[in-house]
Scaffold this active site. Structure first.
Site, mmCIF file in Angstrom:
data_model
loop_
_atom_site.group_PDB
_atom_site.id
_atom_site.type_symbol
_atom_site.label_atom_id
_atom_site.label_comp_id
_atom_site.label_asym_id
_atom_site.label_seq_id
_atom_site.Cartn_x
_atom_site.Cartn_y
_atom_site.Cartn_z
ATOM 1 N N HIS A 55 42.580 36.197 40.578
ATOM 2 C CA HIS A 55 41.544 36.604 41.542
ATOM 3 C C HIS A 55 40.210 36.748 40.840
ATOM 4 O O HIS A 55 40.123 36.658 39.611
ATOM 5 C CB HIS A 55 41.947 37.869 42.296
ATOM 6 C CG HIS A 55 41.989 39.127 41.468
ATOM 7 N ND1 HIS A 55 42.903 39.325 40.471
ATOM 8 C CD2 HIS A 55 41.210 40.245 41.490
ATOM 9 C CE1 HIS A 55 42.705 40.518 39.924
ATOM 10 N NE2 HIS A 55 41.676 41.098 40.518
ATOM 11 N N HIS A 57 37.859 39.121 40.287
ATOM 12 C CA HIS A 57 37.202 40.293 39.688
ATOM 13 C C HIS A 57 36.801 40.026 38.232
ATOM 14 O O HIS A 57 37.526 39.344 37.501
ATOM 15 C CB HIS A 57 38.112 41.524 39.776
ATOM 16 C CG HIS A 57 38.150 42.111 41.162
ATOM 17 N ND1 HIS A 57 39.187 42.891 41.616
ATOM 18 C CD2 HIS A 57 37.259 42.022 42.187
ATOM 19 C CE1 HIS A 57 38.934 43.259 42.875
ATOM 20 N NE2 HIS A 57 37.778 42.741 43.236
ATOM 21 N N ASP A 59 36.877 41.635 35.465
ATOM 22 C CA ASP A 59 37.798 41.948 34.361
ATOM 23 C C ASP A 59 38.931 40.924 34.265
ATOM 24 O O ASP A 59 39.798 41.034 33.390
ATOM 25 C CB ASP A 59 38.344 43.385 34.470
ATOM 26 C CG ASP A 59 39.186 43.621 35.714
ATOM 27 O OD1 ASP A 59 38.739 43.250 36.822
ATOM 28 O OD2 ASP A 59 40.301 44.171 35.584
ATOM 29 N N HIS A 60 38.918 39.905 35.143
ATOM 30 C CA HIS A 60 39.931 38.843 35.095
ATOM 31 C C HIS A 60 39.320 37.465 34.818
ATOM 32 O O HIS A 60 40.049 36.532 34.497
ATOM 33 C CB HIS A 60 40.724 38.801 36.414
ATOM 34 C CG HIS A 60 41.477 40.070 36.661
ATOM 35 N ND1 HIS A 60 42.841 40.175 36.573
ATOM 36 C CD2 HIS A 60 41.037 41.327 36.935
ATOM 37 C CE1 HIS A 60 43.208 41.427 36.796
ATOM 38 N NE2 HIS A 60 42.132 42.154 37.025
ATOM 39 N N HIS A 113 44.454 43.050 47.637
ATOM 40 C CA HIS A 113 43.499 43.551 46.631
ATOM 41 C C HIS A 113 42.181 42.793 46.786
ATOM 42 O O HIS A 113 41.110 43.381 46.884
ATOM 43 C CB HIS A 113 44.116 43.370 45.257
ATOM 44 C CG HIS A 113 43.251 43.797 44.108
ATOM 45 N ND1 HIS A 113 42.928 45.111 43.863
ATOM 46 C CD2 HIS A 113 42.643 43.082 43.131
ATOM 47 C CE1 HIS A 113 42.147 45.174 42.791
ATOM 48 N NE2 HIS A 113 41.964 43.960 42.330
ATOM 49 N N ASP A 135 46.422 41.802 40.072
ATOM 50 C CA ASP A 135 46.247 43.202 40.480
ATOM 51 C C ASP A 135 46.923 43.491 41.820
ATOM 52 O O ASP A 135 46.518 44.389 42.549
ATOM 53 C CB ASP A 135 44.758 43.548 40.596
ATOM 54 C CG ASP A 135 44.098 43.750 39.238
ATOM 55 O OD1 ASP A 135 44.805 43.712 38.207
ATOM 56 O OD2 ASP A 135 42.864 43.938 39.203
ATOM 57 N N HIS A 173 47.352 45.443 34.317
ATOM 58 C CA HIS A 173 46.774 46.721 33.858
ATOM 59 C C HIS A 173 47.860 47.687 33.406
ATOM 60 O O HIS A 173 48.948 47.711 33.984
ATOM 61 C CB HIS A 173 45.959 47.407 34.964
ATOM 62 C CG HIS A 173 44.665 46.733 35.282
ATOM 63 N ND1 HIS A 173 43.503 47.004 34.585
ATOM 64 C CD2 HIS A 173 44.348 45.800 36.213
ATOM 65 C CE1 HIS A 173 42.517 46.264 35.089
ATOM 66 N NE2 HIS A 173 43.005 45.521 36.071
HETATM 67 FE FE FE Z 1 41.812 44.183 37.361
HETATM 68 ZN ZN ZN Z 2 41.116 43.251 40.430
#
Ligand code: FE
Ligand code: ZN
Length: 261
Positions: A55, A57, A59-60, A113, A135, A173
């Site tokens: 996805h 985001h 942090d990915h 998410h 996530d 995570h």
């Molecule tokens: Fe994340």
């Molecule tokens: Zn995420």
């Protein structure tokens, strides 16, 4: 033939970038940061052969461009319905990905998410069944609903519930301990949750990841996969003062409860 390994690369404070490799070629999942990936590949003498994305985001995905600059032309597999930098293959439910590591993955649409979130499931000769769920599912928890509805997330988790119990679940995570505190609030008498908490405390004390988990374990300790269980329905009813009308509503109220926990 390929002897496939799956190794967690730690990033930021609690992300894992999973690295699949055969001692020569590597594929990474959700590289939110290029630095730790580059260091790991260098250390192990691995050549990056592809990037899987679940996805959009940061942090990915924030490490993708740097990695593609270093390894030009590698495939970047990502969700069709989200904006993913350098994506070369746009994927949705039913698509298949042939990794250059002798592992085929199938794509599941798992909105909730985020709206375009996808997951990857496959069964390798030397890995058994594996799930890269981004996530969407965490050990003993699930992702926050940033874009999707509770009904969408409930349906997405339902796709995971039907996978083989021995499926290893590679979450992105390290949220397990804090999730288990919520799980205990929901089901204080659940022995499996108590045992998992003791196990994870020991792992974390030794700075080891609590992941991968397995689907069979999650079905015993993850309240978000247990919305059909009497104890979970009872707890949700007590928490909001009314009995949920459906399993999807039990899920929705459980998710809202966790948001304020
Ligand atoms: Fe994340
Ligand atoms: Zn995420």
């Amino acid at each position: 033939m390929s002897n496939l390994h799956i190794h967690p690369i730690s990033a930021f404070s609690d992300n894992y970038i999973w690295c699949l490799h055969n001692q020569q070629l590597a594929v990474v999942v959700d590289p939110g940061d290029a630095g730790p990936v580059q260091r790991y590949l260098q250390q192990k003498g691995l050549q990056l052969a592809g990037i899987l994305v679940t996805h959009h985001h940061p942090d990915h995905i924030a490490g993708i461009n740097t990695l593609v600059e270093q390894w030009p032309g590698i495939p970047v597999w990502g969700p069709a319905r989200e904006h993913i930098p350098a994506r070369t293959q746009a994927l949705q439910q039913g698509d298949r990905v042939q990794l250059p590591l002798g592992l085929e993955l199938q794509v599941l649409d798992v909105p909730g998410h985020t709206l375009g979130h996808i997951a990857y499931f496959g069964t390798g000769a030397d890995t058994g069944p594996v799930l890269f769920c981004g996530d969407t599912l965490f050990s003993s928890g699930c992702g926050r609903l940033f874009e999707g509805t509770p009904e969408q997330m409930f349906h997405s988790l339902g796709l995971f519930r039907r996978l083989p119990g021995e499926t290893r679940v590679f979450c992105t995570h390290e949220y397990t301990l804090s999730n288990l505190k919520f799980a205990q609030a929901v089901e204080p008498d659940n022995r499996d949750i108590q045992q998992r908490k003791a196990d994870v405390e020991q792992l974390r004390a030794g700075q080891l990841p609590s992941l991968p988990s397995t689907l069979a374990l999650e079905l015993k300790v993850n309240p978000f996969l247990r919305t059909d269980q009497a104890d979970v329905i009872e707890a949700v009813s007590r928490n909001c003062g009314a009995r949920p009308a459906s399993e999807a509503q039990t899920f929705a109220r459980l998710r809202a409860w966790k948001d304020h926990f």
